[in-house]
Design an enzyme around this catalytic site. Structure first.
Site, short mmCIF file in Angstrom:
data_model
loop_
_atom_site.label_atom_id
_atom_site.label_comp_id
_atom_site.label_asym_id
_atom_site.label_seq_id
_atom_site.Cartn_x
_atom_site.Cartn_y
_atom_site.Cartn_z
N PRO A 46 60.46 45.69 78.07
CA PRO A 46 59.77 44.67 77.27
C PRO A 46 60.74 43.74 76.57
O PRO A 46 61.57 44.19 75.79
CB PRO A 46 59.00 45.53 76.25
CG PRO A 46 59.83 46.76 76.11
CD PRO A 46 60.45 47.02 77.45
N ASP A 85 57.97 43.79 73.38
CA ASP A 85 58.52 44.54 72.26
C ASP A 85 58.25 43.71 71.02
O ASP A 85 58.83 42.63 70.86
CB ASP A 85 60.02 44.71 72.50
CG ASP A 85 60.65 45.71 71.56
OD1 ASP A 85 59.92 46.35 70.79
OD2 ASP A 85 61.88 45.84 71.61
N TRP A 519 63.69 51.07 68.82
CA TRP A 519 64.10 51.64 70.13
C TRP A 519 63.19 52.81 70.50
O TRP A 519 63.05 53.13 71.67
CB TRP A 519 65.56 52.08 70.10
CG TRP A 519 66.47 50.90 70.14
CD1 TRP A 519 67.18 50.38 69.11
CD2 TRP A 519 66.70 50.05 71.27
NE1 TRP A 519 67.85 49.27 69.52
CE2 TRP A 519 67.59 49.05 70.83
CE3 TRP A 519 66.27 50.05 72.59
CZ2 TRP A 519 68.05 48.03 71.67
CZ3 TRP A 519 66.73 49.06 73.43
CH2 TRP A 519 67.60 48.06 72.98
N GLN A 554 71.50 47.29 78.25
CA GLN A 554 70.45 48.28 78.06
C GLN A 554 70.92 49.71 78.38
O GLN A 554 70.15 50.65 78.25
CB GLN A 554 69.22 47.94 78.87
CG GLN A 554 68.57 46.65 78.44
CD GLN A 554 68.19 46.65 76.98
OE1 GLN A 554 67.83 47.66 76.42
NE2 GLN A 554 68.31 45.49 76.34
N TRP A 558 67.60 50.58 76.36
CA TRP A 558 66.36 51.10 76.93
C TRP A 558 66.57 52.23 77.95
O TRP A 558 65.76 53.14 78.04
CB TRP A 558 65.61 49.94 77.58
CG TRP A 558 64.15 50.19 77.81
CD1 TRP A 558 63.25 50.64 76.90
CD2 TRP A 558 63.44 50.00 79.02
NE1 TRP A 558 62.01 50.72 77.48
CE2 TRP A 558 62.10 50.33 78.78
CE3 TRP A 558 63.81 49.55 80.30
CZ2 TRP A 558 61.12 50.24 79.76
CZ3 TRP A 558 62.84 49.44 81.27
CH2 TRP A 558 61.50 49.79 81.01
N LYS A 591 80.13 34.27 77.26
CA LYS A 591 78.78 34.66 76.94
C LYS A 591 77.99 33.44 76.44
O LYS A 591 78.51 32.61 75.72
CB LYS A 591 78.92 35.71 75.83
CG LYS A 591 77.70 36.24 75.25
CD LYS A 591 78.16 37.28 74.23
CE LYS A 591 76.96 37.75 73.43
NZ LYS A 591 77.31 38.88 72.59
N LYS A 594 73.92 30.75 71.08
CA LYS A 594 73.51 29.56 70.35
C LYS A 594 74.68 28.95 69.61
O LYS A 594 74.81 27.74 69.54
CB LYS A 594 72.41 29.93 69.35
CG LYS A 594 71.05 29.98 69.97
CD LYS A 594 70.02 30.11 68.87
CE LYS A 594 68.69 30.56 69.41
NZ LYS A 594 67.85 31.10 68.36
#
Length: 1057
Positions: A46, A85, A519, A554, A558, A591, A594
């Site tokens: 999610p 999520d 989590w 993840q 996750w 990477k 912003k």
RNA sequence: GGGCCCGUAGCAUAGCCAGGUGGUGCGCCCGGCUGAUAACCGGGAGGUCGUGAGUCCGAAUCUCACCGGGCCCA
């Protein structure tokens, strides 16, 4: 079938396809079609409801969609519920910001109820925005009915899971040191800590040894604010420590420090000189007592007995003695437990000192730092700054602290071995994602702190009695309602907090105030998405997941949270196959963030090139598990190929329509096996392209099963470009132009149609829009409306002809070489040549050229294509004397020998020298050896050569009147065609035309044999070839004057109605 | 500081696991084609295969160290 007039316009195509999907409810129809197939249980990781997607999010969903579409086409019943999520701090932080709040107190004053309603509204709104963005990518997940972590059914799964943990005795309440965010005023998990460089004080402090005058232990720390909580000093039991006598400002002091570090420490402390007075190993220092230098400011410190303790984690850095505050450090805490030290934590949840902090009470730890430095006075022997990596809250980005607090834990460290065993059971793509990376992470796991002291999350379903301290875990809403006797309207805070349960002791149990770590929310996704435990059947039928895929970050997220929760609840991993994909980086390999301003938004790319191009780009640009360096040029290249695909598709349509072509079919459905009856009668290029499409299908199928999406997509793109567009279409164009009904034309239609239909199936998972659009136009009326309702077509290995494919590669190489040779000879491809000769010793090359002779002649535009052995017998070997060798041997005869060599017949001399090693020249019978001559290869006049693999191609560029005539004819035809195009004529329109030539010789050449043919080729019902004085005066639709090889040609064209 | 991955022409990539003349695409330069045409095709130039050592007859490929990038951890 309809003609396609316009060139490829991605957004027009994609919008119309999406509109079609929506109008005809295609996604639902596909689901229903596959309803009874073998299940494929996919769980969507999610995304957090931030409200925007970035390139990485888009890539993630594109990978998922492509794989799922592939499985659906194979007949699998794909469970594809999207997920979101929706709880947690980022949303709280956003809402706090919008409301102008800075602390938890602000929220409590505002009211938890209104606050979480704002959070809920924020999450729901963003969920809808994101679903729209994912849909625009062409992603087919169930966005109408996604699993949502804030939903009642989802929360029920989390509660059930915690109850399971309790049953398995893996739930523990503990007073432990945790990562703590003072801004958010909550514990955070190891997985939520972000590390980056920060500047902190770097200080050396002396602690006075009990009962000794001017004797001190020296420690180093970067967190002065932890000194009020100091309880002990740790030494390594086997290091050597020294007591030195040192002087500063005329006063003598005795300082304890690690032997190897004494000099640097004393230099830092500006001691003038020193002398070692005693040596001890660490274990002999253990038990030594000392006093806190801050005891006058922190009264509690006076009552604490400080002592030296042994610890293996001490390293030979700084002083070799480590300040221990069991309330403020993980290692410190564990050491404290072992050594029975007091766990003293005078800092509250907001990072301010409590009353126990004495003088510092009320100060934040940050503000306390300088005050403490001042208060240390002479105890501070050195102060500086250090730049080091320090943990920060990944939600609010503020530095974390360590605090000993009461928290709830899942004791996953107990099941570490079981989790490691489960990792080995899972199939990982790539293999090392599981065996190395994830394995290494799980090997190090500590107990999982699942409690957070916040508002917007799943409330932890534990009710505790304030009187007797016993607690109960609620496994379901029903259980709670039965015990409390009241309905639970909303399981969120603050509503759930109002529910109380009578305690057997007579007290009233209240819910602990904590919520779950988010989590933990996503950890239960694989069963929550199946509505378990509310519904049991689907879980029994589908769980565990067949496949999941997420980014490499993840691993700790996750992949791990799911494994931990599932191993506790079910004793096994909740997934069978996992693809770990990379990160989207900018073109410099950095990477995307912003703050760097290098974010690439998927929407921008879609606006310019469409979703299919974006999809094909991200899938083909790198292996899924490598990082993706975004490159605008790469996107353009893919766009070009997609554009070519569109052209390849629309090119045959006018001809097919004109000839009322119908593909081979069975009961109204196109028949993929329909060509087998005529396969042996097809031309070489037809059988070749059929072989190729099957080879590509094989490659795509194998690659997709192995998650090699980059191999699969590249194979398709290169097939479109190299095989279909640059080769097959070029070869069959003349067949399409045949006016009359002809088997070869019909076969070209059939083969091209077959290849396009097969290609659409292969490409559908990658580029679902353009393929759908093409299918819509190519399909037979009785066939399903959508390509995505079609089955995958497995490669037919009987059609794959490796030998033919190999031979064609040779012809392609030959084609390139001829083009190169012609370029040297300045003979355009339109002008025919008399002969091409390929000199080769490679039997494969010879065989290919002989076997595909017709194609070679066609491609080379050559009257003859011959194969010769090496050397080609018409090569002239011009002997070149090597004077450096001849001079010394023949002395003054050398000039004469030189002339003899130069005049010798090259082929004979070369052959003789090669055979016998020497040759006799001239009346004087000079004996010449191999080293005295080299041979220069020269070609017959007008021949030009170019190399290809294992061969050399020679092209005869000499013009004969016959070749010249055809050349001019082709030039004229081409220009007339160009004029047809300028007049926007349809393929089937007829014209009247006149061509006036400035050159009588060329006129005569053409008049005789070519005039009629030119007329036919350009579909001219009336065609005149003339010399200038005879040109007819009349008005034309279009007139042009051209300069062709120094002849002026006037062409005049009118449309004939 | 540790684990894992990546580093090949201006850019992007294949080859690496199973060592044996380094391919491809974009861009650039030159040329061609023109009944797919705001397209297309051919040719050319351009490479210390991150750096350094080692193993080997032979290393982009195997080993080690270092440098740079990414993800994760301490």
């Amino acid at each position: 079938m309809e003609k396609v007039e316009s060139s490829y316009n991605a957004n027009e195509v994609e919008e119309s396809v999406q509109e079609f999907w929506k109008r005809e409810d295609i996604y639902a129809r596909v689901r229903s079609l596959r309803r009874n197939g073998p299940p494929f249980f996919f769980v969507d990781g999610p995304p957090y409801t931030t409200g925007y997607i970035h390139l990485g999010t888009a890539w993630n969903k594109i990978l998922k969609d492509t794989i799922l579409r592939f499985h659906r086409m194979q007949g699998r019943h794909v469970l594809d519920r999207a997920g979101y999520d929706m709880h947690g701090l980022p949303i709280e932080v956003k809402v706090e910001h919008a409301l102008g709040f800075t602390t938890k107190k602000d929220i409590e004053a505002y009211g938890i109820g209104p606050f979480i309603e704002q959070c809920r509204e924020f999450a729901l709104r963003n969920k809808d925005i994101m679903s729209g963005q994912f849909r625009r990518l062409g992603v087919w997940l169930d966005f109408d009915n996604p699993y949502q972590t804030l939903s009642r059914e989802y929360i029920a799964a989390a509660w059930w899971t915690l109850k399971r943990a309790e049953e398995e005795q893996k739930l523990e309440k503990g007073y432990r040191v945790v990562n703590w965010c003072p801004r958010c005023e909550t514990a955070i998990a190891d997985a939520e800590v972000e590390y980056w460089e920060a500047t902190d004080p770097s200080i050396f402090v002396k602690f006075p040894v009990e009962g000794k005058k001017n004797e001190y232990l020296i420690i180093w720390t970067t967190t002065p604010w932890t000194l009020p909580a100091n309880i002990a000093v740790a030494v390594h039991p086997s290091f050597l420590y020294v007591r030195v006598s040192a002087k500063k400002d005329g006063r003598e002091e005795f300082l304890w420090v690690a032997d190897d570090l004494a000099e640097s420490v004393l230099r830092k402390g500006r001691y003038q000189n020193y002398e070692i007075t005693e040596r001890k190993v660490g274990s002999d220092l253990v038990g030594l007592e000392y006093r806190s230098p801050l005891e006058q400011f922190v009264p509690i410190q006076k009552n604490i007995i400080h002592r030296v303790v042994p610890a293996d984690f001490v390293t030979l850095e700084n002083t070799g003695m480590v300040h221990i505050a069991p309330g403020h450090g993980w290692d410190d805490y564990l050491l404290g437990l072992r050594e029975h030290l007091e766990i003293f934590c005078p800092v509250d949840g907001s990072g301010h000192f409590t009353r126990e902090g004495g003088k510092y009470a009320g100060l934040s730890v940050k503000d306390a730092n300088p005050v403490i430095l001042d208060d240390l006075g002479a105890s501070l022997i050195s102060r500086g700054e250090v730049v080091h990596r320090y943990g920060h809250c990944w939600r609010c980005k503020k530095p974390i602290i360590f605090r000993a607090t009461e928290q709830w834990f899942l004791t996953v460290s107990d099941i570490r071995e079981q989790m490691l065993a489960q990792i080995a059971e899972v199939k990982w793509f790539p293999e090392w994602a599981g065996s190395a990376r994830f394995h290494d992470w799980v090997k190090e796991v500590r107990d999982w702190c699942i409690s957070r002291q916040r508002f917007w999350g799943i409330p932890i379903p534990i009710w505790q009695c304030p009187e007797c301290h016993s607690y109960r875990v609620m496994g379901s809403f029903e259980e709670l309602e039965a015990l409390s006797g009241a309905p639970l309207l909303d399981p969120h805070r603050p509503y759930v907090d109002m529910v109380t349960i009578p305690c057997p002791c007579g007290g009233s149990m209240r819910r602990v105030e904590d919520i779950f770590d988010v989590w933990f929310d996503s950890a239960v996704a694989s069963w929550a998405t199946l509505k378990f435990p509310g519904v049991r059947e689907e879980f029994d039928q589908y769980w565990p997941a067949d496949f999941i895929t997420e980014g490499q970050d993840q691993t700790r997220g996750w992949f791990y949270s799911q494994l931990g929760a599932s191993t506790i609840a079910f004793g096994r991993a909740p997934y069978r196959r996992v693809l770990m994909h990379g990160f989207a980086l900018d073109a410099e390999g950095r990477k995307m963030s912003k703050s760097l301003g290098n974010m690439v938004s998927p929407e921008e790319i879609i606006a310019q090139f469409g979703a299919d191009v974006l999809r094909l780009y991200v899938l083909s640009a790198s292996a899924p598990w490598d990082d993706l360096k975004f490159n605008q040029e790469g996107v353009k290249t893919v766009n070009r190929t997609v554009n070519i695909l569109w052209n390849v598709y629309r090119f045959p349509l006018p001809y097919m329509i004109l000839d009322r072509f119908t593909p081979v079919s069975q009961e109204g459905l196109w028949d993929p096996e329909g060509l087998s009856a005529i396969h042996s009668r097809l031309s070489d290029e037809d059988r070749w392209i059929l072989s190729r499409i099957n080879s590509v299908a094989q490659e795509v199928e194998v690659s997709l099963q192995d998650c090699q999406l980059h191999h699969a997509s590249r194979a398709i793109l290169s097939f479109i470009l190299d095989d279909l567009s640059r080769w097959y279409i070029q070869l069959i164009r003349p067949r399409m132009w045949l006016e009359e009904a002809a088997a070869e034309k019909e076969q070209a239609y059939q083969c091209l149609y077959h290849v396009l239909r097969r290609l659409l199936v292969l490409l559908a998972p990658f580029a679902p829009h353009i393929t759908e659009k093409m299918y819509g136009n190519l399909r037979l009326p009785a066939e399903p409306e959508s390509l995505h309702l079609q089955d995958w077509i497995h490669p037919n290995e009987r059609i794959i002809d490796q030998e033919l494919e190999g031979m064609m590669r040779t012809v392609m190489a030959f084609d390139d070489a001829v083009a190169a040779a012609r370029q040297v000879g300045r003979r355009k491809l339109r002008w025919p040549v008399a002969e091409c000769v390929v000199a080769t010793e490679n039997p494969e090359v010879r065989k290919a050229l002989m076997h595909l002779h017709r194609l070679c002649r066609l491609r080379a535009n050559s009257r003859k294509v011959n194969v010769s052995s090496v050397p080609w017998d018409r090569i002239i070997w011009k002997p070149v004397p090597v004077m450096k060798e001849i001079g010394p041997v023949f002395g003054k005869d050398a000039p004469r020998v030189k002339i003899l060599v130069e005049q010798a017949e090259g082929a004979w001399l070369k052959k003789t020298l090669e055979a016998e090693g020497h040759a006799i020249l001239g009346e004087q019978r000079y004996e010449i050896t191999s080293s005295q001559v080299t041979f220069q290869e020269t070609m017959p006049d007008n021949f030009f050569a170019a190399p290809m693999k294992d061969a050399t191609v020679y092209v005869d560029c000499r013009l004969t009147p016959e070749l010249e005539t055809e050349g001019y004819a082709r030039e004229i035809i081409r220009r007339l065609q160009e004029m047809r195009r300028q007049l926007d004529l349809r393929v089937e329109d007829f014209i009247t035309a006149e061509v006036t030539l400035s050159d009588a010789r060329v006129y005569a050449l053409l008049k005789e044999e070519w005039a009629d043919l030119i007329g036919r080729e350009v579909r001219a019902s009336i065609f005149h070839l003339s010399l200038p004085p005879n040109a007819r005066e009349r008005s034309w639709n279009l007139q042009n004057e051209w300069d062709i090889e120094e002849i002026t040609v006037r062409t005049s064209v009118s449309r004939l109605d």
